[in-house]
Design a protein around this motif. Structure first.
Motif, PDB file in Angstrom:
ATOM      1  N   ALA A   1     -35.126 -21.746 -11.820  1.00 34.16           N
ATOM      2  CA  ALA A   1     -35.445 -20.318 -11.853  1.00 34.16           C
ATOM      3  C   ALA A   1     -34.202 -19.450 -12.013  1.00 34.16           C
ATOM      4  N   PHE A   2     -33.040 -19.964 -11.552  1.00 32.65           N
ATOM      5  CA  PHE A   2     -31.810 -19.152 -11.593  1.00 32.65           C
ATOM      6  C   PHE A   2     -30.848 -19.721 -12.620  1.00 32.65           C
ATOM      7  N   ASP A   3     -30.363 -18.848 -13.475  1.00 30.52           N
ATOM      8  CA  ASP A   3     -29.287 -19.216 -14.390  1.00 30.52           C
ATOM      9  C   ASP A   3     -27.971 -18.856 -13.695  1.00 30.52           C
TER      10      ASP A   3
ATOM     11  N   GLN B   1     -38.773 -30.136   0.338  1.00 33.08           N
ATOM     12  CA  GLN B   1     -37.593 -29.274   0.353  1.00 33.08           C
ATOM     13  C   GLN B   1     -36.722 -29.522  -0.883  1.00 33.08           C
ATOM     14  N   LYS B   2     -36.607 -30.763  -1.295  1.00 35.86           N
ATOM     15  CA  LYS B   2     -35.849 -31.075  -2.506  1.00 35.86           C
ATOM     16  C   LYS B   2     -36.507 -30.459  -3.734  1.00 35.86           C
ATOM     17  N   ALA B   3     -37.844 -30.453  -3.722  1.00 34.09           N
ATOM     18  CA  ALA B   3     -38.570 -29.862  -4.843  1.00 34.09           C
ATOM     19  C   ALA B   3     -38.301 -28.364  -4.934  1.00 34.09           C
ATOM     20  N   LEU B   4     -38.210 -27.715  -3.774  1.00 37.12           N
ATOM     21  CA  LEU B   4     -37.912 -26.285  -3.773  1.00 37.12           C
ATOM     22  C   LEU B   4     -36.528 -26.013  -4.348  1.00 37.12           C
ATOM     23  N   TYR B   5     -35.570 -26.845  -4.018  1.00 35.37           N
ATOM     24  CA  TYR B   5     -34.225 -26.688  -4.578  1.00 35.37           C
ATOM     25  C   TYR B   5     -34.241 -26.884  -6.096  1.00 35.37           C
ATOM     26  N   ARG B   6     -35.046 -27.854  -6.563  1.00 32.10           N
ATOM     27  CA  ARG B   6     -35.138 -28.061  -8.012  1.00 32.10           C
ATOM     28  C   ARG B   6     -35.776 -26.852  -8.699  1.00 32.10           C
TER      29      ARG B   6
END
Length: 291
Positions: free
Chosen positions: A283-285, A273-278
């Motif tokens: 991916a988002f500016d 889950q932490k990896a997804l947040y990273r």
């Protein structure tokens, strides 16, 4: 009877303001509502939360309770109200609920201090009239029905019309003190999910970030039962959607239910889950402080 710490019940400090108390109440009422909570003892906890909020949201009740608490009473300690406690107008007046619509009344501790929940503290009215407040559940104001109360040992049944508003008065002929008319001024009891603005019902809808970003169809509770609501893509906290006619009944038309979106981010409990947040951060500016 044992002393109750209403601040501890809501998880707030005695210095908490009205907004903080309301927020704490709504959070706990949602968590322990008997219709949704699976936790053991949820119904009793829900009753305790409602009782605490009934006292702390009312300036007069809160002031009277704070005076007692300042004397050093501790939760669970054996308690009897001071003999002069009701002299200032906070004690009983012979009116109390015989039955709590939707389940569960208030504790003996509450009734010993404030004389029962229901119609509440009487107040002077026109000559010959007995006046009191009657706080009813929001569901009863929506659907209409009967509310049972007890007046000086007499059990009465009050007809509540659908859509009745706070401040409106129901007259019971000859049911007051010494045969006078009893006038009941309506008020709404606090609700764990809804607030009211006129005939409109206000509801806060929690959404996951992906539901708000991509759009979703979610089930939303209303006073008339759950309905499906389509949430448009790219919605954000504070956006308001309208369910027409889902508020309180009335003429020329019923009110609406206003649904305010509140986006909540889940906690990252695992490495995946932490990896997804990273990945999202890359991916988002996006800087929420500049958005």
């Amino acid at each position: 009877m044992q002393f109750k710490d209403y601040y501890d019940t809501l998880g707030v400090e005695p210095t908490a303001g009205e907004a903080e108390i309301k927020t704490a109440y709504r959070r706990l009422a949602r968590k322990y509502h008997p219709d949704v909570s699976k936790e053991k003892g949820a119904e009793e906890r829900f009753k305790a939360i409602n009782e605490a909020y009934e006292v702390l949201r009312d300036k007069e009740k809160r002031a009277a309770y704070d005076q007692l608490k300042a004397q050093g009473y501790r939760p669970g300690e054996e308690f009897r109200p001071p003999p002069d406690f009701g002299a200032g107008g906070f004690g009983g007046n012979g009116f109390r609920f015989e039955q709590d619509f939707g389940g569960g009344g208030f504790s003996d501790f509450f009734e010993s201090l404030f004389g029962g929940r229901g119609p509440g503290r009487g107040r002077p009215g026109p000559p010959g009239d007995t006046r009191a407040k009657l706080a009813i559940p929001l569901e009863l104001a929506y659907a209409g029905g009967k509310q049972r109360i007890e007046v000086d040992g007499r059990k009465l049944e009050v007809n509540i019309p659908a859509g009745i508003q706070p401040g409106q008065v129901i007259r019971l002929a000859g049911q007051g003190q010494r045969g006078a008319d009893l006038k009941l001024e309506i008020d709404y009891r606090p609700h764990g999910e809804f607030e009211v603005d006129g005939r409109n019902v206000l509801y806060t809808l929690p959404l996951a970030p992906w539901q708000a970003a991509l759009g979703a169809t979610v089930s939303v509770p209303t006073l008339g039962g759950a309905v499906e609501l389509r949430v448009p893509a790219d919605s954000d906290t504070g956006r308001k959607l309208r369910l027409r006619g889902r508020g309180l009944p009335g003429k020329p038309a019923a009110g609406d239910q206003i649904v305010e979106i509140e986006v909540r981010a889940p906690k990252a409990a695992t490495e995946a889950q932490k990896a997804l947040y990273r990945q999202m951060s890359e991916a988002f500016d996006f800087d929420p402080r500049k958005a």
